[in-house]
Write a protein that holds these residues in place. Structure first.
Motif, PDB file in Angstrom:
ATOM      1  N   PHE A   1      15.859 -10.723   5.473  1.00 42.34           N
ATOM      2  CA  PHE A   1      16.142 -10.865   4.037  1.00 42.34           C
ATOM      3  C   PHE A   1      15.005 -11.643   3.357  1.00 42.34           C
ATOM      4  N   GLU A   2      14.577 -12.751   3.960  1.00 41.75           N
ATOM      5  CA  GLU A   2      13.492 -13.553   3.370  1.00 41.75           C
ATOM      6  C   GLU A   2      12.200 -12.741   3.275  1.00 41.75           C
ATOM      7  N   LEU A   3      11.975 -11.908   4.295  1.00 40.41           N
ATOM      8  CA  LEU A   3      10.782 -11.054   4.282  1.00 40.41           C
ATOM      9  C   LEU A   3      10.861 -10.060   3.120  1.00 40.41           C
ATOM     10  N   ALA A   4      12.031  -9.507   2.887  1.00 35.08           N
ATOM     11  CA  ALA A   4      12.211  -8.569   1.768  1.00 35.08           C
ATOM     12  C   ALA A   4      11.925  -9.268   0.443  1.00 35.08           C
ATOM     13  N   GLU A   5      12.437 -10.492   0.311  1.00 30.77           N
ATOM     14  CA  GLU A   5      12.204 -11.242  -0.931  1.00 30.77           C
ATOM     15  C   GLU A   5      10.707 -11.491  -1.125  1.00 30.77           C
TER      16      GLU A   5
ATOM     17  N   PRO B   1      23.481 -15.721   1.729  1.00 31.93           N
ATOM     18  CA  PRO B   1      24.306 -15.376   0.561  1.00 31.93           C
ATOM     19  C   PRO B   1      23.672 -14.293  -0.318  1.00 31.93           C
ATOM     20  N   GLY B   2      22.336 -14.302  -0.409  1.00 33.63           N
ATOM     21  CA  GLY B   2      21.645 -13.344  -1.288  1.00 33.63           C
ATOM     22  C   GLY B   2      21.857 -11.903  -0.876  1.00 33.63           C
ATOM     23  N   LEU B   3      22.222 -11.700   0.375  1.00 37.72           N
ATOM     24  CA  LEU B   3      22.438 -10.347   0.893  1.00 37.72           C
ATOM     25  C   LEU B   3      23.591  -9.662   0.169  1.00 37.72           C
ATOM     26  N   PHE B   4      24.503 -10.468  -0.339  1.00 44.45           N
ATOM     27  CA  PHE B   4      25.745  -9.910  -0.895  1.00 44.45           C
ATOM     28  C   PHE B   4      25.800  -9.994  -2.417  1.00 44.45           C
ATOM     29  N   ASP B   5      24.658 -10.356  -3.060  1.00 44.51           N
ATOM     30  CA  ASP B   5      24.743 -10.587  -4.514  1.00 44.51           C
ATOM     31  C   ASP B   5      24.564  -9.310  -5.325  1.00 44.51           C
ATOM     32  N   GLY B   6      24.427  -8.175  -4.643  1.00 50.42           N
ATOM     33  CA  GLY B   6      24.398  -6.910  -5.375  1.00 50.42           C
ATOM     34  C   GLY B   6      23.002  -6.356  -5.595  1.00 50.42           C
ATOM     35  N   ARG B   7      21.965  -7.116  -5.239  1.00 55.40           N
ATOM     36  CA  ARG B   7      20.605  -6.610  -5.480  1.00 55.40           C
ATOM     37  C   ARG B   7      20.164  -5.605  -4.409  1.00 55.40           C
TER      38      ARG B   7
ATOM     39  N   ALA C   1       0.819  -1.218   0.000  1.00 57.36           N
ATOM     40  CA  ALA C   1       0.000   0.000   0.000  1.00 57.36           C
ATOM     41  C   ALA C   1       0.854   1.270   0.000  1.00 57.36           C
ATOM     42  N   ARG C   2       2.163   1.118   0.197  1.00 57.93           N
ATOM     43  CA  ARG C   2       3.033   2.307   0.309  1.00 57.93           C
ATOM     44  C   ARG C   2       4.261   2.130  -0.585  1.00 57.93           C
ATOM     45  N   PRO C   3       4.146   2.546  -1.832  1.00 61.15           N
ATOM     46  CA  PRO C   3       5.277   2.345  -2.759  1.00 61.15           C
ATOM     47  C   PRO C   3       6.545   3.065  -2.301  1.00 61.15           C
ATOM     48  N   TRP C   4       6.407   4.056  -1.418  1.00 58.56           N
ATOM     49  CA  TRP C   4       7.575   4.815  -0.944  1.00 58.56           C
ATOM     50  C   TRP C   4       8.301   4.136   0.215  1.00 58.56           C
ATOM     51  N   LEU C   5       7.760   3.020   0.688  1.00 60.36           N
ATOM     52  CA  LEU C   5       8.417   2.309   1.801  1.00 60.36           C
ATOM     53  C   LEU C   5       9.387   1.299   1.187  1.00 60.36           C
ATOM     54  N   THR C   6      10.692   1.536   1.363  1.00 59.19           N
ATOM     55  CA  THR C   6      11.674   0.788   0.556  1.00 59.19           C
ATOM     56  C   THR C   6      12.750   0.078   1.361  1.00 59.19           C
ATOM     57  N   ARG C   7      12.622   0.093   2.683  1.00 64.48           N
ATOM     58  CA  ARG C   7      13.692  -0.517   3.485  1.00 64.48           C
ATOM     59  C   ARG C   7      13.125  -1.416   4.579  1.00 64.48           C
ATOM     60  N   LEU C   8      13.908  -2.406   4.958  1.00 59.20           N
ATOM     61  CA  LEU C   8      13.639  -3.164   6.176  1.00 59.20           C
ATOM     62  C   LEU C   8      14.853  -3.002   7.093  1.00 59.20           C
TER      63      LEU C   8
ATOM     64  N   GLN D   1      10.724  -3.472  -4.726  1.00 57.53           N
ATOM     65  CA  GLN D   1      10.317  -2.319  -3.913  1.00 57.53           C
ATOM     66  C   GLN D   1      11.305  -2.101  -2.774  1.00 57.53           C
ATOM     67  N   ILE D   2      11.689  -3.176  -2.100  1.00 56.52           N
ATOM     68  CA  ILE D   2      12.688  -3.039  -1.033  1.00 56.52           C
ATOM     69  C   ILE D   2      14.059  -3.101  -1.675  1.00 56.52           C
ATOM     70  N   ASP D   3      14.779  -1.987  -1.582  1.00 50.03           N
ATOM     71  CA  ASP D   3      16.091  -1.938  -2.231  1.00 50.03           C
ATOM     72  C   ASP D   3      17.230  -1.876  -1.214  1.00 50.03           C
ATOM     73  N   THR D   4      16.883  -1.724   0.075  1.00 51.65           N
ATOM     74  CA  THR D   4      17.927  -1.547   1.098  1.00 51.65           C
ATOM     75  C   THR D   4      17.581  -2.358   2.344  1.00 51.65           C
TER      76      THR D   4
END
Ligand code: PLP
Length: 450
Positions: free
Chosen positions: A224-228, A273-279, A195-202, A238-241
């Protein structure tokens, strides 16, 4: 490395006594190893280097001293702040808003508005704070403005407790963040992001000292799994950080830096491992692990005595500079060094003794039943590993003043150089901070009843 550090700090004690930074007029002083701080910052950068962009921030509460924040900024480290005061310190140190993160469980509307206007990233702590952000974002949008700052949500992954309950922030019932495992919470979080496209971090932070690395890494994995999951549901990234907090524990029992940033980063690379893959961009918020081992307190021994067979040295370092150690000694033991009046290490035989402070309560002890060379009046005691959360976070008990803080480093000629980081609090400041200008406030308008 360790040997360098140990000799540099011993030389600093000798030089500090010789240059009268420590003496009868200044019976307690705090010293910070500038080269040690730079080295710790470099180790942090190296440990997390990789394809993912990383913003390392320093938890300002761990050493709330502007020149320290400035030094860390020069080493590429921003600030994590949790109050208007800490934000003001970060600004005074010249740390840009884009390298500052605001986390606090009790942000006011004014603080949130200031963060959005100035571009300081905010991690909302709870549902009500998210509603406040909704209102502020809507206000800005009505004025044709974007949200203004990166916005995120703090998650409590409820992974459990470490060895110090008061320092564990990801327990079942912690006061911090949105409790992920509570009934309906996970779906509520996913829906809130959609509902909030501006919410981009966990954001998550599992605790501060006493939390096992595996538990910290497990929190990061859960978030990390929640972000995915959120990104899948959104059909875009949407979550970039991901802000993984701080909390790397410090070894208070020896000179080795153990665990290291490197060992924690290696564990994270293995666990997530996915935390460090650059995404994802990573944000870290280490405090104690950057500063604790880079600072110490030196204090004069004023008297020694025995009482009921107990040997006690009364020094000028107590609960006002080592609050946690005085009030929770089992959780916060400190190593103590013994030096003579010239600052040379004492080599007389060890005897068991207590090291006490100047405060007027019986628990004002820095060490109990320690085997140390027998202390005498005029000697110097050093409290190692106190660069974070000790002298920088003073407690004004007994109207004792804050001691001076000096940074030190080794010059090219091998000598020790000092720079003042914070002056000692003066008596007129103690008076001002204690209402001296309000003399008469309570007696003038209130005639005694007869
Ligand atoms: C205190 C705190 C930190 C720093 O913890 P350290 O144990 O000093 O590394 C980081 N993030 C948050 C949210 C904190 O409250």
């Amino acid at each position: 490395m360790v040997l360098d550090t140990v000799t540099r700090r011993q030389d600093a004690i000798v030089a500090g006594v010789r240059e009268r930074l420590l003496g009868p007029h200044a019976p307690v002083v705090a010293l910070l190893d500038v080269e040690g701080i730079r080295e710790a910052a470099r180790q942090l950068h190296t440990a997390f280097a990789g394809p993912s962009p990383v913003l390392h921030t320093f938890a300002v509460k761990a050493a709330s001293l502007v020149p320290v924040l400035e030094l860390l900024a020069a080493e590429g480290i921003g600030c994590e702040v949790a109050s208007p005061g800490e934000l003001a310190l970060a600004r005074a140190a010249g740390v840009p808003a884009a390298r500052t993160v605001l986390d606090s469980p009790a942000k006011t509307v004014a603080e949130l508005r200031d963060a959005l206007e100035s571009g300081v990233a905010v991690n909302a702590d709870n549902r009500q704070e998210l509603a406040r952000l909704d209102a502020l974002v809507a206000e800005r949008s009505a004025a044709g403005q974007p949200p203004g700052a990166p916005l995120g949500l703090r998650i409590n992954p409820q992974v459990g407790t470490g060895s110090i309950g008061a320092m564990s922030t990801a327990t079942e019932t912690s006061k911090f963040g949105v409790a992920l495992r509570d009934e309906g919470a996970e779906q509520w979080i996913v829906d809130s992001f959609l509902a909030r496209p501006w919410l981009t971090r966990l954001h998550t932070h599992t605790g501060s000292q006493g939390v096992p690395l595996e538990l910290m890494a497990e929190s990061v994995r859960v978030v990390f799994e929640l972000a995915e999951q959120i990104n899948r549901a959104a059909g875009r990234q949407q979550i970039d950080t991901l802000d993984i907090g701080g909390g790397l524990p410090v070894n208070f029992t020896g000179d080795e830096t153990e665990p290291s940033f490197d060992s924690y980063a290696r564990l994270l690379r293995h666990t997530v491992p996915g935390l460090f893959d650059g995404r994802y961009t990573l944000v870290t918020e280490f405090g104690r692990s950057l500063l604790a081992k880079q600072g110490f307190i030196a204090a004069l021994v004023e008297y020694t005595k025995t009482s009921g067979g107990r040997r006690i040295a009364i020094t000028h370092a107590g609960a006002h500079v080592a609050t946690r150690t005085a009030f929770a000694p089992e959780s916060w033991p400190l190593r103590v060094g013994a030096f003579d009046a010239q600052g040379a290490p004492k080599s007389t035989p060890e005897v068991v003794q207590d090291v006490a402070g100047p405060c007027c309560f019986a628990g004002d002890l820095l060490a109990r039943e320690k085997a140390l060379p027998e202390l005498e009046p005029g000697d110097v005691v050093a409290l190692w590993d106190t660069g974070a959360y000790y002298f920088s976070t003073p407690f004004q008990y007994n109207s004792l003043p804050r001691p001076a803080v000096h940074g030190f480093w080794r010059d090219s000629d091998g000598g020790i150089r000092f720079a003042l980081v914070r002056p000692a609090q003066q008596l007129d400041e103690v008076l001002r901070d204690s209402g001296a200008a309000q003399v008469g406030a309570l007696t003038a308008g209130t005639a005694p009843a007869r």
